[in-house]
Scaffold this motif. Structure first.
Motif, PDB file in Angstrom:
ATOM      1  N   ARG A 241      18.652  -5.547  10.781  1.00  0.00           N
ATOM      2  CA  ARG A 241      20.005  -4.988  10.913  1.00  0.00           C
ATOM      3  C   ARG A 241      19.951  -3.652  11.641  1.00  0.00           C
ATOM      4  O   ARG A 241      20.727  -3.391  12.541  1.00  0.00           O
ATOM      5  CB  ARG A 241      20.645  -4.834   9.525  1.00  0.00           C
ATOM      6  CG  ARG A 241      22.097  -4.448   9.574  1.00  0.00           C
ATOM      7  CD  ARG A 241      22.783  -4.640   8.244  1.00  0.00           C
ATOM      8  NE  ARG A 241      22.291  -3.717   7.225  1.00  0.00           N
ATOM      9  CZ  ARG A 241      22.759  -3.679   5.975  1.00  0.00           C
ATOM     10  NH1 ARG A 241      23.707  -4.519   5.597  1.00  0.00           N
ATOM     11  NH2 ARG A 241      22.267  -2.818   5.111  1.00  0.00           N
ATOM     12  N   THR A 242      18.994  -2.817  11.257  1.00  0.00           N
ATOM     13  CA  THR A 242      18.841  -1.509  11.892  1.00  0.00           C
ATOM     14  C   THR A 242      17.351  -1.286  12.159  1.00  0.00           C
ATOM     15  O   THR A 242      16.549  -1.403  11.230  1.00  0.00           O
ATOM     16  CB  THR A 242      19.325  -0.372  10.946  1.00  0.00           C
ATOM     17  OG1 THR A 242      20.550  -0.770  10.341  1.00  0.00           O
ATOM     18  CG2 THR A 242      19.518   0.930  11.690  1.00  0.00           C
TER      19      THR A 242
ATOM     20  N   ALA B  25       0.867  -1.190   0.000  1.00  0.00           N
ATOM     21  CA  ALA B  25       0.000   0.000   0.000  1.00  0.00           C
ATOM     22  C   ALA B  25       0.891   1.223   0.000  1.00  0.00           C
ATOM     23  O   ALA B  25       2.099   1.118   0.223  1.00  0.00           O
ATOM     24  CB  ALA B  25      -0.893  -0.007   1.239  1.00  0.00           C
TER      25      ALA B  25
ATOM     26  N   ALA C  19      10.389  -0.266   4.683  1.00  0.00           N
ATOM     27  CA  ALA C  19       8.999   0.089   4.368  1.00  0.00           C
ATOM     28  C   ALA C  19       8.209  -1.078   3.774  1.00  0.00           C
ATOM     29  O   ALA C  19       7.004  -1.205   4.014  1.00  0.00           O
ATOM     30  CB  ALA C  19       8.990   1.261   3.390  1.00  0.00           C
ATOM     31  N   SER C  20       8.882  -1.960   3.011  1.00  0.00           N
ATOM     32  CA  SER C  20       8.161  -3.094   2.415  1.00  0.00           C
ATOM     33  C   SER C  20       7.905  -4.163   3.479  1.00  0.00           C
ATOM     34  O   SER C  20       6.762  -4.621   3.644  1.00  0.00           O
ATOM     35  CB  SER C  20       8.960  -3.696   1.256  1.00  0.00           C
ATOM     36  OG  SER C  20       9.217  -2.736   0.267  1.00  0.00           O
TER      37      SER C  20
ATOM     38  N   LYS D 112      16.346   7.902   8.477  1.00  0.00           N
ATOM     39  CA  LYS D 112      15.860   6.922   7.503  1.00  0.00           C
ATOM     40  C   LYS D 112      14.383   7.223   7.267  1.00  0.00           C
ATOM     41  O   LYS D 112      13.786   7.946   8.069  1.00  0.00           O
ATOM     42  CB  LYS D 112      15.961   5.510   8.084  1.00  0.00           C
ATOM     43  CG  LYS D 112      17.331   4.883   8.004  1.00  0.00           C
ATOM     44  CD  LYS D 112      17.276   3.578   8.747  1.00  0.00           C
ATOM     45  CE  LYS D 112      18.577   2.835   8.701  1.00  0.00           C
ATOM     46  NZ  LYS D 112      18.831   2.177   7.433  1.00  0.00           N
TER      47      LYS D 112
ATOM     48  N   ASP E  17       2.192   4.791   1.560  1.00  0.00           N
ATOM     49  CA  ASP E  17       2.195   5.441   2.870  1.00  0.00           C
ATOM     50  C   ASP E  17       2.088   6.965   2.748  1.00  0.00           C
ATOM     51  O   ASP E  17       2.453   7.695   3.651  1.00  0.00           O
ATOM     52  CB  ASP E  17       3.387   4.991   3.721  1.00  0.00           C
ATOM     53  CG  ASP E  17       4.711   5.252   3.031  1.00  0.00           C
ATOM     54  OD1 ASP E  17       4.711   5.930   1.985  1.00  0.00           O
ATOM     55  OD2 ASP E  17       5.744   4.786   3.540  1.00  0.00           O
TER      56      ASP E  17
HETATM   57  P1  NAP Z   1      14.507  -0.355   2.558  1.00  0.00           P
HETATM   58  O1  NAP Z   1      13.716   0.657   3.228  1.00  0.00           O
HETATM   59  O2  NAP Z   1      15.786   0.034   1.897  1.00  0.00           O
HETATM   60  O3  NAP Z   1      14.758  -1.502   3.608  1.00  0.00           O
HETATM   61  C1  NAP Z   1      15.666  -2.535   3.344  1.00  0.00           C
HETATM   62  C2  NAP Z   1      15.852  -3.324   4.622  1.00  0.00           C
HETATM   63  O4  NAP Z   1      16.724  -4.400   4.338  1.00  0.00           O
HETATM   64  C3  NAP Z   1      16.510  -2.494   5.720  1.00  0.00           C
HETATM   65  O5  NAP Z   1      15.967  -2.875   6.937  1.00  0.00           O
HETATM   66  C4  NAP Z   1      17.972  -2.892   5.592  1.00  0.00           C
HETATM   67  O6  NAP Z   1      18.714  -2.728   6.772  1.00  0.00           O
HETATM   68  C5  NAP Z   1      17.827  -4.350   5.259  1.00  0.00           C
HETATM   69  N1  NAP Z   1      19.011  -4.888   4.594  1.00  0.00           N
HETATM   70  C6  NAP Z   1      19.528  -4.505   3.410  1.00  0.00           C
HETATM   71  N2  NAP Z   1      20.627  -5.228   3.144  1.00  0.00           N
HETATM   72  C7  NAP Z   1      20.804  -6.079   4.182  1.00  0.00           C
HETATM   73  C8  NAP Z   1      21.767  -7.061   4.507  1.00  0.00           C
HETATM   74  N3  NAP Z   1      22.796  -7.314   3.689  1.00  0.00           N
HETATM   75  N4  NAP Z   1      21.631  -7.720   5.683  1.00  0.00           N
HETATM   76  C9  NAP Z   1      20.615  -7.456   6.492  1.00  0.00           C
HETATM   77  N5  NAP Z   1      19.661  -6.535   6.267  1.00  0.00           N
HETATM   78  C10 NAP Z   1      19.767  -5.850   5.121  1.00  0.00           C
HETATM   79  O7  NAP Z   1      13.674  -1.131   1.417  1.00  0.00           O
HETATM   80  P2  NAP Z   1      12.105  -1.253   1.268  1.00  0.00           P
HETATM   81  O8  NAP Z   1      11.501  -1.637   2.539  1.00  0.00           O
HETATM   82  O9  NAP Z   1      11.831  -2.104   0.093  1.00  0.00           O
HETATM   83  O10 NAP Z   1      11.686   0.219   0.944  1.00  0.00           O
HETATM   84  C11 NAP Z   1      12.433   0.999   0.030  1.00  0.00           C
HETATM   85  C12 NAP Z   1      11.715   2.260  -0.262  1.00  0.00           C
HETATM   86  O11 NAP Z   1      10.608   1.948  -1.094  1.00  0.00           O
HETATM   87  C13 NAP Z   1      11.123   2.952   0.926  1.00  0.00           C
HETATM   88  O12 NAP Z   1      12.003   3.719   1.651  1.00  0.00           O
HETATM   89  C14 NAP Z   1      10.040   3.763   0.272  1.00  0.00           C
HETATM   90  O13 NAP Z   1      10.559   4.933  -0.278  1.00  0.00           O
HETATM   91  C15 NAP Z   1       9.588   2.836  -0.812  1.00  0.00           C
HETATM   92  N6  NAP Z   1       8.418   2.094  -0.348  1.00  0.00           N
HETATM   93  C16 NAP Z   1       7.311   2.820  -0.177  1.00  0.00           C
HETATM   94  C17 NAP Z   1       6.196   2.217   0.286  1.00  0.00           C
HETATM   95  C18 NAP Z   1       5.007   3.058   0.451  1.00  0.00           C
HETATM   96  O14 NAP Z   1       4.194   2.732   1.245  1.00  0.00           O
HETATM   97  N7  NAP Z   1       4.862   4.161  -0.287  1.00  0.00           N
HETATM   98  C19 NAP Z   1       6.188   0.876   0.590  1.00  0.00           C
HETATM   99  C20 NAP Z   1       7.332   0.146   0.399  1.00  0.00           C
HETATM  100  C21 NAP Z   1       8.463   0.774  -0.074  1.00  0.00           C
HETATM  101  P3  NAP Z   1      19.485  -1.348   7.074  1.00  0.00           P
HETATM  102  O15 NAP Z   1      18.425  -0.401   7.509  1.00  0.00           O
HETATM  103  O16 NAP Z   1      20.451  -1.684   8.122  1.00  0.00           O
HETATM  104  O17 NAP Z   1      20.136  -0.928   5.795  1.00  0.00           O
END
Ligand code: NAP
Length: 512
Positions: A207-208, A59, A186-187, A293, A61
């Motif tokens: 991790r964080t 969804a 976020a995912s 973040k 955000d």
């Molecule tokens: P993300 O926010 O970049 O989260 C990635 C997660 O994976 C983080 O917790 C990260 O930890 C962890 N990770 C990455 N490499 C790793 C490793 N080698 N070992 C362990 N943990 C690792 O990715 P996302 O959740 O897909 O979201 C990305 C962006 O997409 C969001 O910030 C947002 O802009 C967008 N998004 C938006 C929505 C929405 O509702 N509009 C929904 C989903 C996504 P660290 O924090 O330590 O790096």
């Protein structure tokens, strides 16, 4: 469409990507009277992010009434924060309503494009081997479209199912499985609460920790939808209210990060209210400033983490084995399925070997220390290429559709001015690009994203530069992009054999 002497289809404009950016560009081109354009997308449907991401709970955000085109308000949003499928349907309807559908070339990814300095046009090659030429290319490929696969030793050895959140495997339910989720961004925060009740056991590898706020979501009642339908002015007012509420947050993110401590208290309260165990609470508490973040919104994530079938693993991952994950403390936890919620390659959006500009320069190589553009849209040495949601156009505080629409207006004005001035090509001057980025990086220095004490995808992993975010109000970006500033560009006039306009407008940019 024209066909060149050697039988290759030619278009005045090629748009890559049929998400918010590409479709918005197509609509505005049509409205400006342009008919000779096509929209390529490697997927078989429109929607970009909202077509591809189909994980449970996907969804937006950002409130739907703001996360939509200004020219296509949707009185029918059923929730304040629309689910992904509803947003995809909205985009599909926009494509139909504004006559974009005949221009779509779905299931056709562009694999490579080369600028031809002699002819002043782009040569494109699609994934099926077909070739095209175009005067102008608009790349709306999305800043968050290339999945990030973590370099964890042994990942390829895993014998169970393994997939990234963006490529969710729906072929087989997760019911009763032992599932490992890597990542708490976020995912993950959206899909973990959806799968937790169904799986036998879930190990969540964090991790964080992230700062999480309550999600002010609710259904939009039939009565409200009726009002929005009958009173468009009411919906506009609602959108403006949302706009200014979110815009005010720039003050804390970018101008006075100290204010974030006040907002952080709401997140701390949310955590206290939902997680009773002090050890678990400590493990879920970030050590960086709120906002550094992306701030996450969820009412269901913490309750899912506290469920008896969930273990939060914070010791770090040493390796992946054939049947599970080994954490740094040497403990192996078995898993039937590993789900990577590890995000996207936002800081390296263009793969090497895809876009070649003047003198054959590879944009992916040029950007190895982080992408850089002029106004997030044009790159010196890559004439007639416009990027939507290019470097430093992302937002940490509001709807990116606002930024997309600003850039679209800039591109439409560029095409209009190029036509009026009889220009075949424009290439942003390197000094204009440098000055823009120097100013941008100065403004980013004091922001919470750069100085909040965290590592995030906003910062480039090699150079550490913030290459993703716009450090100001969205209306400031709109002012910067409201007119195409030809003075910042080197230009090339049309060849004499091409019909020249009756009045050729003098332009200040040098020719090349
Ligand atoms: P993300 O926010 O970049 O989260 C990635 C997660 O994976 C983080 O917790 C990260 O930890 C962890 N990770 C990455 N490499 C790793 C490793 N080698 N070992 C362990 N943990 C690792 O990715 P996302 O959740 O897909 O979201 C990305 C962006 O997409 C969001 O910030 C947002 O802009 C967008 N998004 C938006 C929505 C929405 O509702 N509009 C929904 C989903 C996504 P660290 O924090 O330590 O790096």
């Amino acid at each position: 469409m024209a066909v060149s002497g050697n039988g290759i289809p030619h278009h005045r404009v090629v748009i890559i990507g049929a998400g918010f950016a590409g479709l918005g560009m197509a609509v505005r081109l049509r409205q400006a009277g342009e008919t000779d354009f096509v929209v390529f997308d490697k997927e078989s449907g429109v929607g970009g992010t909202w077509w591809v991401n189909r994980y449970p709970g996907c969804a937006c955000d950002v409130e739907s009434h703001l996360y939509s085109f200004s020219f296509a308000p949707n009185p029918g949003w059923r929730r304040m924060f629309a689910p992904g499928a509803e947003i995809q349907t909205y985009l599909q309807r926009c494509a139909e309503r504004f006559g974009v559908t005949p221009h779509l070339r779905l299931g056709t990814g562009i694999r490579r494009m080369d600028w031809d300095d002699n002819a002043g046009l782009w040569h494109l090659l699609d994934e099926h081997g077909a070739r095209y030429t175009a005067n102008v290319v608009v790349a709306g490929m999305g800043a968050l479209s290339v999945p990030h696969y973590p370099e964890i030793p042994g990942l390829e050895r895993f014998q169970g199912r393994l997939f990234h959140s963006q490529q969710w495997d729906h072929s087989q339910p997760l019911d009763d499985e032992r599932v490992a989720v890597i990542g708490t961004g976020a995912s993950a925060i959206q899909f973990v609460p959806e799968i937790q009740p169904r799986v036998r056991h879930l190990d969540l590898y964090q991790r964080t920790p992230a700062w999480v706020l309550p999600r002010p979501d609710r259904p939009v009642s039939p009565r409200e939808r009726n009002w929005f339908q009958r009173l468009p002015a009411l919906q506009r007012a609602w959108r403006w209210g949302l706009y200014w509420m979110l815009e005010a947050r720039v003050l804390a993110f970018a101008k006075f990060p100290g204010l974030m401590r006040l907002l952080q208290r709401s997140a701390e309260r949310h955590l206290r209210r939902q997680v009773a165990d002090p050890r678990l609470r400590r493990a879920l508490t970030p050590d960086y400033l709120f906002g550094c973040k992306r701030i996450l919104l969820s009412d269901t994530f913490y309750p899912a983490v506290t469920a008896p079938n969930v273990d939060l693993v914070t010791t770090g991952i040493r390796e992946v084995g054939e049947h599970g994950i080994v954490s740094r403390d040497g403990r192996e936890r078995p898993a039937d399925t590993i789900i990577l919620g590890t995000g996207f390659r936002a800081a390296d959006p263009i793969p090497k070997g895809m876009i070649f500009g003047r003198r054959g320069v590879d944009l992916g190589v040029l950007w190895k220390d982080g992408p850089q553009a002029y106004k997030g849209t044009t790159v010196s040495g890559f004439p007639n290429l416009f990027m939507l949601l290019g470097p430093n156009t992302g937002l940490g505080h509001s709807s990116v559709v606002l930024m997309i629409e600003s850039q679209i207006a800039y591109v439409v004005d560029a095409l209009r001015r190029m036509g009026r001035a009889g220009l075949r090509a424009v290439d942003v001057k390197p000094e204009a690009q440098q000055a823009w980025n120097a100013r941008l990086q100065r403004r980013l220095q004091g922001t919470v994203w750069n100085a909040g004490g965290c590592r995030s995808w906003y910062l480039h992993p090699v150079s550490g530069r913030n290459v993703t975010l716009w450090p100001g109000f969205t209306w400031q970006f709109r002012l910067h992009t409201r007119r195409f500033d030809l003075r910042a560009y080197r230009t090339r006039h049309r060849d004499a054999d091409v019909a020249a306009p009756a009045t050729r407008i003098a332009v200040s940019g040098e020719e090349w």
